[in-house]
Scaffold this active site. Sequence first.
Site, PDB file in Angstrom:
ATOM      1  N   GLY A 166     -13.495   1.845   6.702  1.00 25.00           N
ATOM      2  CA  GLY A 166     -14.794   2.505   6.752  1.00 25.00           C
ATOM      3  C   GLY A 166     -15.793   1.839   7.675  1.00 25.00           C
ATOM      4  N   GLU A 202       3.740   3.034  15.486  1.00 23.22           N
ATOM      5  CA  GLU A 202       4.639   2.780  14.358  1.00 23.22           C
ATOM      6  C   GLU A 202       3.852   2.471  13.096  1.00 23.22           C
ATOM      7  OE1 GLU A 202       8.054   2.316  12.074  1.00 23.22           O
ATOM      8  OE2 GLU A 202       7.733   3.323  13.972  1.00 23.22           O
ATOM      9  N   ASN A 205      -0.731  10.208   1.425  1.00 19.83           N
ATOM     10  CA  ASN A 205      -1.784   9.286   1.855  1.00 19.83           C
ATOM     11  C   ASN A 205      -3.046  10.059   2.269  1.00 19.83           C
ATOM     12  OD1 ASN A 205      -3.314   7.169   2.809  1.00 19.83           O
ATOM     13  ND2 ASN A 205      -1.651   6.254   4.005  1.00 19.83           N
ATOM     14  N   TYR A 244      -2.644  -0.360  10.324  1.00 24.60           N
ATOM     15  CA  TYR A 244      -3.054  -0.871   9.023  1.00 24.60           C
ATOM     16  C   TYR A 244      -4.349  -1.652   9.173  1.00 24.60           C
ATOM     17  CZ  TYR A 244      -3.252  -3.321   4.608  1.00 24.60           C
ATOM     18  OH  TYR A 244      -3.682  -3.809   3.394  1.00 24.60           O
ATOM     19  N   VAL A 245      -5.279  -1.349   8.283  1.00 19.74           N
ATOM     20  CA  VAL A 245      -6.539  -2.078   8.196  1.00 19.74           C
ATOM     21  C   VAL A 245      -6.702  -2.496   6.745  1.00 19.74           C
ATOM     22  CG1 VAL A 245      -9.045  -1.923   8.440  1.00 19.74           C
ATOM     23  CG2 VAL A 245      -7.559  -0.775  10.101  1.00 19.74           C
ATOM     24  N   TYR A 265       0.830  -1.205   0.000  1.00 19.92           N
ATOM     25  CA  TYR A 265       0.000   0.000   0.000  1.00 19.92           C
ATOM     26  C   TYR A 265       0.867   1.258   0.000  1.00 19.92           C
ATOM     27  CZ  TYR A 265      -3.325   3.557   1.464  1.00 19.92           C
ATOM     28  OH  TYR A 265      -4.084   4.699   1.528  1.00 19.92           O
ATOM     29  N   GLU A 266       1.971   1.234   0.754  1.00 22.93           N
ATOM     30  CA  GLU A 266       2.857   2.396   0.850  1.00 22.93           C
ATOM     31  C   GLU A 266       3.897   2.430  -0.266  1.00 22.93           C
ATOM     32  OE1 GLU A 266       4.335   2.734   4.879  1.00 22.93           O
ATOM     33  OE2 GLU A 266       2.390   3.498   5.554  1.00 22.93           O
ATOM     34  N   TYR A 276      -7.404  10.829   9.938  1.00 23.25           N
ATOM     35  CA  TYR A 276      -6.784  11.430  11.119  1.00 23.25           C
ATOM     36  C   TYR A 276      -7.369  12.813  11.411  1.00 23.25           C
ATOM     37  CZ  TYR A 276      -3.385   7.651  10.553  1.00 23.25           C
ATOM     38  OH  TYR A 276      -2.785   6.434  10.440  1.00 23.25           O
TER      39      TYR A 276
END
Length: 158
Positions: free
Chosen positions: A94, A84, A125, A87-88, A25-26, A132
């Site tokens: 949602g 650190e 992101n 992640y989901v 993902y990153e 956030y």
Amino acid sequence: MSRIREARLADCPRILDLIHELAVYEKEPDAVKNTVADLEEHLFGEDPKVFTHVAEDESGQLVGIAMWFPTYSTWEGRHGIHLEDLYVQESERGKGTGTALLRTLAQICVARGYRRLEWAVLDWNAPAIAFYDSIHSSTMDGWSTRRLDGPALEEMAR
């Protein structure tokens, strides 16, 4: 909604899978050097310094992680938590899973008298930043994260 609990030793292979998903993902799919043995040692060894909470779906499958460690603020004179990695899995986003993981860490902070829950987010992101922002976290304007690693770390150590 997912159930949040502390990680168990048997979770380490799945935690590593989720770490790999996060790396993809990153946009760093080949960056993970961590192993199941590393996780077992660092999370469940003689003197753990890093901790993990996991999110389970209705079938008991791990669908999210929050890996964290304690910090200390010299100005506050109190500990805090550095998150650190949060992640989901995409299929679970949602549904309140990320919020539940963060709420668990906030509860730990409050219960232990910690003053801060901090983390970093990649500038690109946008979905994470929007999440956030929605929970009223603040940006640390004027601060940049710095790192020594690889050859620069070796050189500084000499």
